[in-house]
Scaffold this active site. Structure first.
Site, short mmCIF file in Angstrom:
data_model
loop_
_atom_site.label_atom_id
_atom_site.label_comp_id
_atom_site.label_asym_id
_atom_site.label_seq_id
_atom_site.Cartn_x
_atom_site.Cartn_y
_atom_site.Cartn_z
N TYR A 66 0.83 -1.20 0.00
CA TYR A 66 0.00 0.00 0.00
C TYR A 66 0.87 1.26 0.00
O TYR A 66 0.68 2.16 -0.83
CB TYR A 66 -0.93 -0.01 1.21
CG TYR A 66 -1.86 1.18 1.28
CD1 TYR A 66 -2.91 1.31 0.38
CD2 TYR A 66 -1.68 2.16 2.25
CE1 TYR A 66 -3.78 2.39 0.44
CE2 TYR A 66 -2.54 3.25 2.32
CZ TYR A 66 -3.58 3.36 1.41
OH TYR A 66 -4.42 4.45 1.48
N LYS A 97 1.15 3.92 -3.08
CA LYS A 97 0.66 5.29 -2.83
C LYS A 97 1.79 6.31 -2.98
O LYS A 97 1.56 7.45 -3.39
CB LYS A 97 0.03 5.36 -1.44
CG LYS A 97 -1.30 4.62 -1.33
CD LYS A 97 -2.32 5.16 -2.31
CE LYS A 97 -3.66 4.47 -2.18
NZ LYS A 97 -4.68 5.04 -3.09
#
Length: 258
Positions: free
Chosen positions: A157, A161
């Site tokens: 993640y 991101k």
């Protein structure tokens, strides 16, 4: 505030999720025609119906962003049915994986890169030429505080991101001479109605959330509207000289304090 989006069409990916659905609602309130795109078509239909019941304009579209050919076909179909996609909100992403790097599941890593990063690339690449031809466009990438600072147990993640920040800045550089702005929004934890609880109440519901609220100078967690309102501003003519920026929606939790 009227952001002047009455003649604009906004494509929101991951529209069925908590943040994506509120993005749709706020953009529609500002006058935009909203294309609610999600791999879960029932979720997309639900938010599109909610927007229309509130007096806005919205259409649900099913698409898997990891399927590059399907993305291109979907974008082409939307552009044929509208005056073109003026606004792209790259909101779709997965955040459910949590494990230390040495124990991380390779398949989950590949899945998250495919959805969070490559999926964003696929839809942006399909939408961008139309914006360039019309000499106007707004692209918003949804990053996260984890993309800035890392996230314990969030290897896939936080990495994806973070990559969206670099991608968004590249789009800003390439689009600047064509009337296209690109900005990145980086929220901290967004928890809906839980944000209305004081810390004592929150401790009874989720101790982890309560710890974060205590560390936040504003002493509360984020709401979806906090994110969506900033996105609406970035999409407006009022923000036409703002590009390549990463703006946190954090309540100040990223500030150094004693």
């Amino acid at each position: 505030m009227d952001f002047g989006l009455d003649d604009k069409t906004a494509l929101v990916t991951g529209a069925g999720g908590r943040i994506g659905s509120v993005d749709c609602e706020v953009l529609a309130e500002e006058g935009a025609e909203v294309i609610a795109l999600d791999v879960d078509v029932s979720a997309a239909e639900t938010i599109a119906e909610d927007v229309e019941n509130a007096g806005g304009r919205a259409h649900a579209v099913e698409c898997d962003l990891t399927d590059r050919e399907a993305v291109a076909e979907t974008v082409s179909a939307v552009e044929e049915e509208t005056d073109g996609i003026d606004i792209l909100i790259n909101n779709a992403g997965l955040v459910d994986a949590r494990d230390r790097v040495e124990e991380f599941d390779d398949e989950i890593w590949d899945r998250d890169v495919s959805v969070n990063l490559t999926g964003t690339y696929n839809v942006t690449r399909a939408v961008y030429p139309g914006m360039k031809d019309r000499e106007w466009g707004r692209i918003i990438n949804m990053s996260s505080m984890a993309g800035w600072y890392g996230g314990f147990g969030q290897a896939s993640y936080s990495a994806t991101k973070s990559a969206l920040i670099g991608f968004g800045k590249t789009l800003a550089l390439e689009g600047a001479q064509h009337g296209i702005t690109s900005n990145v929004v980086a929220p901290s934890i967004v928890v809906g109605a839980l944000a209305d609880m004081d810390i004592e109440q929150l401790e009874q519901v989720d101790e982890h959330f309560a710890r974060i609220a205590k560390a936040t100078p504003m002493r509360r967690l984020g709401r979806e509207e906090d994110v969506a309102n900033l996105i609406a501003y970035f999409c407006s003519e009022r923000a036409d000289y703002i590009t390549g920026q990463v703006v946190g929606v954090t309540g100040g939790v990223d500030l150094f304090s004693f």
